[in-house]
Design a protein around this motif. Structure first.
Motif, PDB file in Angstrom:
ATOM      1  N   GLN A   1       6.440   6.338  -7.063  1.00 58.21           N
ATOM      2  CA  GLN A   1       5.540   5.372  -6.441  1.00 58.21           C
ATOM      3  C   GLN A   1       4.236   5.389  -7.232  1.00 58.21           C
ATOM      4  N   VAL A   2       3.924   4.287  -7.897  1.00 55.19           N
ATOM      5  CA  VAL A   2       2.748   4.198  -8.762  1.00 55.19           C
ATOM      6  C   VAL A   2       1.589   3.602  -7.968  1.00 55.19           C
ATOM      7  N   LEU A   3       0.511   4.353  -7.825  1.00 60.01           N
ATOM      8  CA  LEU A   3      -0.690   3.837  -7.158  1.00 60.01           C
ATOM      9  C   LEU A   3      -1.468   3.008  -8.187  1.00 60.01           C
TER      10      LEU A   3
ATOM     11  N   LYS B   1       0.201  -6.475  -5.591  1.00 67.42           N
ATOM     12  CA  LYS B   1       0.804  -7.768  -5.310  1.00 67.42           C
ATOM     13  C   LYS B   1       0.272  -8.858  -6.228  1.00 67.42           C
ATOM     14  N   ASP B   2      -1.014  -8.774  -6.568  1.00 67.96           N
ATOM     15  CA  ASP B   2      -1.611  -9.767  -7.447  1.00 67.96           C
ATOM     16  C   ASP B   2      -1.125  -9.610  -8.882  1.00 67.96           C
ATOM     17  N   ALA B   3      -0.503  -8.484  -9.196  1.00 72.69           N
ATOM     18  CA  ALA B   3      -0.067  -8.211 -10.563  1.00 72.69           C
ATOM     19  C   ALA B   3       1.436  -8.379 -10.748  1.00 72.69           C
TER      20      ALA B   3
ATOM     21  N   ASN C   1     -10.193   3.920  -5.341  1.00 70.29           N
ATOM     22  CA  ASN C   1      -9.533   4.501  -4.163  1.00 70.29           C
ATOM     23  C   ASN C   1      -9.539   6.028  -4.230  1.00 70.29           C
ATOM     24  N   ARG C   2     -10.687   6.567  -4.665  1.00 70.13           N
ATOM     25  CA  ARG C   2     -10.774   8.020  -4.800  1.00 70.13           C
ATOM     26  C   ARG C   2     -10.486   8.721  -3.476  1.00 70.13           C
TER      27      ARG C   2
ATOM     28  N   LYS D   1       0.835  -1.193   0.000  1.00 65.63           N
ATOM     29  CA  LYS D   1       0.000   0.000   0.000  1.00 65.63           C
ATOM     30  C   LYS D   1       0.872   1.246   0.000  1.00 65.63           C
ATOM     31  N   TYR D   2       0.223   2.370  -0.189  1.00 68.45           N
ATOM     32  CA  TYR D   2       0.941   3.635  -0.230  1.00 68.45           C
ATOM     33  C   TYR D   2       1.734   3.855   1.049  1.00 68.45           C
TER      34      TYR D   2
END
Length: 495
Positions: free
Chosen positions: A107-109, A158-160, A29-30, A8-9
């Protein structure tokens, strides 16, 4: 580019990358993003500080816990119509922006890029390599535009992770093919290329292969490859590589065949002074086949493939082939040469017939073959031909739309069949002074398919680009590698 992953961020000094759709309510995640922007997300777009227009890259700064942070927004547009090719363009522009601005740590969200039915991990992994890859030139004072090894942290993905790394392998294979094509021809001779290919695949447990040298080719009757390359001191080679994954070793192979004219002067039908520069790219078909096979190996696809690349240099000397010469092909058909600058179809004739000896279920060949296909289709579409019915191309055409490697089917009819067989002194002829020369060239190669289902890709217009695109700099493109690897990933490849 170094890519790492975080659940996470985290509040670090890294620049923050977010994807912005036109409809902010679609953001999963707005609230998190809005909080990072101190509640100013909507206002930042309204005031045109940030843009959600597809492909726009805008930046701003925010204060997070008293520390300044750079925010990089990537516009996604209307996500209801967002396609995989759009996402590839978007990520390509993002990585090029990072490169050009020398942004070292981001850091890519990743959650901000997840919208059905697109596959963001696939696009992210692929474009992280090919959009910013540079050929290591021979300038003594060469300085990369990307002076740093960018550190990219992907959060909430993580799933990617496995998928990103998987398609980085595809990206590196495309980059490899581009590097082959970019190498100067005094270095990338047939023997040098054959040696490099052998080195690439030597240690793979599913791979075996052989290289035929010029003496072997002549002795075994590969008359067309021998003719095309005999005027050069850099003698021809025929490279065959077999990849048999245990899950598919029992299946008939798919044959991939590449034209590898490492330099093309035109021979005695010599090119003009403006037509010759750039002819180092005439081996791009072979380079791209090697890229395809490397991706198949690195991704460990459960397929059975035979790759064949015919390597020759088309030069001029007293021993060179001449217009009016007749040569006997490996298939034992005789060929009258009317144009020595139509040598690519000659080497492909021998190579395709050679590939047919492995009893493949399908032969696909790739070649920078004709200027005529550029005249017909321009530089954005690959010409594609088959000896089967038009619907035989449906799967390949569908995949090409997904990858962005646009193709256009062209015909081979009884007109081409008659023209190819119009020689008065041999079985077939390699050139006629008539319209439809792209179809004629394809019709010539068809004579060597030995009854095997076959698809021919003329990449003369798409094998190189004259300017930078989101897919990379000007020069060699590695076209069709992405599409063919996607085809090899399919469930029906060995049906």
């Amino acid at each position: 580019m170094n890519i790492s992953y975080r659940d996470k961020y985290a509040a670090t000094d890294e620049a923050i990358v977010i994807g912005l759709p036109s409809n902010l309510n679609e953001m999963k995640n707005r609230d998190e993003v809005d909080s990072l922007l101190n509640g100013m997300l909507a206002d930042s777009i309204k005031e045109e500080v940030l843009s959600s227009e597809m492909g726009d890259i805008t930046t701003t700064g925010v204060t997070i816990q008293r520390d300044y942070r750079k925010v990089i927004a990537v516009g996604l547009g209307d996500t209801n119509i967002l396609e995989q090719t759009d996402l590839q363009h978007i990520f390509g522009k993002l990585f090029q922006f990072l490169k050009e601005t020398d942004t070292q740590r981001v850091q890519v969200l990743f959650e901000t890029f997840k919208y059905a039915p697109i596959r963001p991990a696939e696009a992210f992994g692929l474009m992280s390599v090919i959009s910013v890859h540079e050929f290591e030139s021979y300038k003594t004072d060469r300085k990369s535009l990307f002076t740093n090894e960018a550190a990219v942290t992907v959060t909430g993905a993580k799933d990617a992770e496995a998928e990103i790394e998987r398609y980085q392998k595809l990206g590196r294979s495309i980059a490899m093919a581009r590097d082959f094509s970019e190498t100067p021809p005094n270095i990338m001779t047939p023997q040098h290329m054959a040696d490099k290919i052998a080195a690439i695949f030597t240690d793979n447990e599913y791979v075996s292969g052989e290289v035929k040298d010029d003496e072997t080719l002549e002795a075994e009757g590969y008359g067309l490859i021998t003719a095309a390359g005999k005027a050069s001191q850099a003698k021809p080679r025929l490279v065959t590589i077999k990849y048999a994954h245990p899950d598919a070793a029992h299946c008939k192979p798919i044959a991939l065949v590449g034209k590898g004219i490492t330099y093309d002067t035109g021979g005695y039908s010599i090119k003009t002074k403006t037509g010759m520069p750039g002819m180092k790219y005439d081996m791009s078909g072979a380079a791209n086949v090697i890229g395809m096979l490397n991706a198949i190996c690195e991704m460990e696809l459960p397929v059975h493939v035979v790759a064949v690349v015919a390597l020759a240099e088309n030069m001029v000397d007293g021993n060179g082939m001449r217009p009016d010469d007749v040569y006997t092909s490996y298939s034992r058909q005789t060929v009258e040469v009317k144009n020595t600058d139509a040598e690519g179809r000659l080497v492909l004739g021998d190579a395709v017939f050679h590939a047919s000896q492995y009893s493949p279920s399908l032969i696909m060949d790739f070649a920078t073959l004709t200027g005529a296909v550029v005249a017909a289709l321009g530089t954005e579409r690959t010409g594609v031909f088959t000896n089967k019915s038009p619907d035989f191309l449906d799967d390949i055409l569908r995949l090409s739309r997904e990858t962005g490697e646009t193709m256009w089917p062209l015909p081979i009819t009884e007109i081409e069949e008659a023209n190819v067989r119009s020689s008065e002194v041999a079985d077939i002829v390699n050139h006629v002074e008539k319209p439809g020369r792209a179809s004629f060239a394809a019709g010539f190669i068809k004579q060597f398919t030995n009854g095997t289902p076959w698809i021919h890709f003329d990449i003369a217009g798409t094998g190189t680009k004259t300017k930078q695109t989101p897919y990379g700099p000007q020069g060699a493109t590695g076209v069709m590698i992405h599409t063919i690897v996607k085809y090899m990933e399919g469930d029906r490849v060995h049906e």
